[in-house]
Scaffold this motif. Structure first.
Motif, mmCIF file in Angstrom:
data_model
loop_
_atom_site.group_PDB
_atom_site.id
_atom_site.type_symbol
_atom_site.label_atom_id
_atom_site.label_comp_id
_atom_site.label_asym_id
_atom_site.label_seq_id
_atom_site.Cartn_x
_atom_site.Cartn_y
_atom_site.Cartn_z
ATOM 1 N N MET A 130 0.826 -1.196 0.000
ATOM 2 C CA MET A 130 0.000 0.000 0.000
ATOM 3 C C MET A 130 0.864 1.251 0.000
ATOM 4 S SD MET A 130 -3.358 0.796 0.271
ATOM 5 C CE MET A 130 -4.163 -0.509 1.197
ATOM 6 N N VAL A 131 1.888 1.285 0.862
ATOM 7 C CA VAL A 131 2.770 2.450 0.944
ATOM 8 C C VAL A 131 3.453 2.691 -0.398
ATOM 9 C CG1 VAL A 131 4.884 3.341 2.010
ATOM 10 C CG2 VAL A 131 3.117 2.262 3.424
ATOM 11 N N ARG A 132 3.930 1.631 -1.012
ATOM 12 C CA ARG A 132 4.592 1.782 -2.315
ATOM 13 C C ARG A 132 3.636 2.357 -3.354
ATOM 14 N NH1 ARG A 132 6.725 -2.893 -2.483
ATOM 15 N NH2 ARG A 132 5.062 -3.957 -3.592
ATOM 16 N N TYR A 144 3.960 17.201 -5.881
ATOM 17 C CA TYR A 144 4.343 16.885 -4.506
ATOM 18 C C TYR A 144 5.866 16.828 -4.393
ATOM 19 C CZ TYR A 144 -0.487 15.566 -3.397
ATOM 20 O OH TYR A 144 -1.838 15.573 -3.174
ATOM 21 N N GLU A 145 6.373 17.398 -3.308
ATOM 22 C CA GLU A 145 7.815 17.420 -3.071
ATOM 23 C C GLU A 145 8.226 16.549 -1.892
ATOM 24 O OE1 GLU A 145 8.815 21.527 -2.633
ATOM 25 O OE2 GLU A 145 8.114 22.049 -4.662
ATOM 26 N N ALA A 146 7.256 16.113 -1.097
ATOM 27 C CA ALA A 146 7.582 15.311 0.082
ATOM 28 C C ALA A 146 6.458 14.331 0.368
ATOM 29 C CB ALA A 146 7.810 16.209 1.297
ATOM 30 N N LEU A 147 6.836 13.179 0.919
ATOM 31 C CA LEU A 147 5.887 12.188 1.437
ATOM 32 C C LEU A 147 6.013 12.188 2.954
ATOM 33 C CD1 LEU A 147 6.369 9.016 -0.816
ATOM 34 C CD2 LEU A 147 4.420 10.566 -0.795
ATOM 35 N N TYR A 148 4.924 12.472 3.630
ATOM 36 C CA TYR A 148 4.932 12.633 5.088
ATOM 37 C C TYR A 148 3.883 11.726 5.707
ATOM 38 C CZ TYR A 148 3.236 14.575 9.488
ATOM 39 O OH TYR A 148 2.790 14.703 10.779
ATOM 40 N N ALA A 166 10.877 4.558 6.555
ATOM 41 C CA ALA A 166 10.918 6.021 6.542
ATOM 42 C C ALA A 166 11.968 6.541 7.520
ATOM 43 C CB ALA A 166 9.535 6.570 6.911
ATOM 44 N N ARG A 167 12.206 7.846 7.422
ATOM 45 C CA ARG A 167 13.177 8.507 8.287
ATOM 46 C C ARG A 167 12.444 9.370 9.314
ATOM 47 N NH1 ARG A 167 15.714 13.388 7.784
ATOM 48 N NH2 ARG A 167 14.795 13.694 5.729
ATOM 49 N N GLU A 168 12.817 9.215 10.574
ATOM 50 C CA GLU A 168 12.190 10.012 11.632
ATOM 51 C C GLU A 168 12.522 11.485 11.460
ATOM 52 O OE1 GLU A 168 13.186 11.064 16.126
ATOM 53 O OE2 GLU A 168 12.971 8.897 15.823
ATOM 54 N N VAL A 169 11.498 12.328 11.592
ATOM 55 C CA VAL A 169 11.666 13.771 11.566
ATOM 56 C C VAL A 169 11.536 14.341 12.976
ATOM 57 C CG1 VAL A 169 10.667 15.937 10.715
ATOM 58 C CG2 VAL A 169 10.861 13.965 9.188
ATOM 59 N N PRO A 188 11.024 8.496 1.304
ATOM 60 C CA PRO A 188 11.601 8.926 0.032
ATOM 61 C C PRO A 188 10.555 8.873 -1.081
ATOM 62 C CG PRO A 188 12.328 6.709 0.583
ATOM 63 C CD PRO A 188 11.560 7.216 1.769
ATOM 64 N N MET A 189 10.626 9.817 -2.002
ATOM 65 C CA MET A 189 9.754 9.777 -3.171
ATOM 66 C C MET A 189 10.237 8.632 -4.065
ATOM 67 S SD MET A 189 7.496 12.215 -2.826
ATOM 68 C CE MET A 189 6.858 12.891 -4.345
ATOM 69 N N PRO A 190 9.336 7.748 -4.482
ATOM 70 C CA PRO A 190 9.776 6.596 -5.279
ATOM 71 C C PRO A 190 10.149 6.982 -6.698
ATOM 72 C CG PRO A 190 7.398 6.578 -5.041
ATOM 73 C CD PRO A 190 7.909 7.707 -4.176
ATOM 74 N N ASP A 191 11.075 6.241 -7.270
ATOM 75 C CA ASP A 191 11.420 6.360 -8.681
ATOM 76 C C ASP A 191 10.633 5.298 -9.408
ATOM 77 O OD1 ASP A 191 12.509 6.637 -11.182
ATOM 78 O OD2 ASP A 191 14.501 5.909 -10.624
ATOM 79 N N ILE A 192 9.579 5.681 -10.098
ATOM 80 C CA ILE A 192 8.651 4.681 -10.652
ATOM 81 C C ILE A 192 8.869 4.403 -12.127
ATOM 82 C CG2 ILE A 192 6.892 5.202 -8.943
ATOM 83 C CD1 ILE A 192 5.400 6.783 -11.075
ATOM 84 N N GLY A 193 9.690 5.180 -12.806
ATOM 85 C CA GLY A 193 9.924 4.903 -14.226
ATOM 86 C C GLY A 193 8.620 4.889 -14.996
#
Length: 200
Positions: A130-132, A144-148, A166-169, A188-193
């Motif tokens: 789901m997250v992906r 969108y510039e960030a996933l939060y 994810a990375r803790e903020v 991180p924003m995914p690279d989906i090609g």
């Protein structure tokens, strides 16, 4: 070719497991609402709080109709067993720390929310898938510039799951008075090609 092969593998896996991840339709909203309400009552222990959970009562207005939002569901043998959504609003201050709200402004922040899986269907990788898919939606829709996201570490398994992705903020438990007791994360924003996504 690789993208198409990955989609075919995912389709085959879905058929074999009986789990189908897809964008929600109008017919899914009752089932999605039931998953969300059961989670806030049984896992989060908060019950329904209008200022926090209005989107649960009207997921169509919150996630389905807005162009840059989405609601995904996982269906298993005709039943909705998991949900996940993207909203186009960052965290607000208050109640969140001002610097967290400033870092994730509405409009350019895709907030992941309502990622819930019914207990009998956990440990099948549904939340991770789901997250992906939600991240891929955020990339495809653009702007969108960030996933939060934020999570309640009191929910069993929630903190280690999000720390694996994810990375803790900000961990509000470390703030004076303990804040709301939640943890804020950035993914991180995914690279989906060229891959397709069920949220597209």
């Amino acid at each position: 070719m690789g993208g198409a092969a990955a989609v075919l593998r995912a389709d085959r896996r879905d058929r074999e497991s009986g789990y189908v991840l897809r964008a929600a339709t109008a017919d899914d909203l009752g089932g999605a609402r039931a998953v969300m309400l059961d989670t806030v009552y049984n896992d989060l222990k908060s019950g329904y709080v209008p200022r926090w959970h209005a989107d649960i009562i009207d997921p169509e207005a919150a996630y389905v109709r807005p162009e840059r939002c989405t609601l995904l569901v996982v269906e298993h043998r005709g039943e909705i067993v998991a949900t996940g959504a993207v909203r186009d609003r960052g965290p607000q201050a208050p109640p969140n720390p001002r610097w967290v709200a400033d870092r994730f402004p509405s409009g350019t922040t895709a907030q992941l929310c309502r990622i819930y899986v019914r207990p009998d269907h956990r440990r099948h990788g549904l939340a991770r898938r789901m997250v992906r898919a939600l991240g891929e939606f955020a990339v495809r829709v653009g702007g969108y510039e960030a996933l939060y996201l934020h999570t309640d570490p009191a929910v069993p398994g929630a903190e280690p799951f999000w720390r694996s992705l994810a990375r803790e903020v900000c961990d509000e438990r470390t703030l004076p008075g303990g804040g709301q007791g939640i943890i804020h994360f950035e993914l991180p924003m995914p690279d989906i090609g060229g891959r397709d996504t069920p949220a597209g």
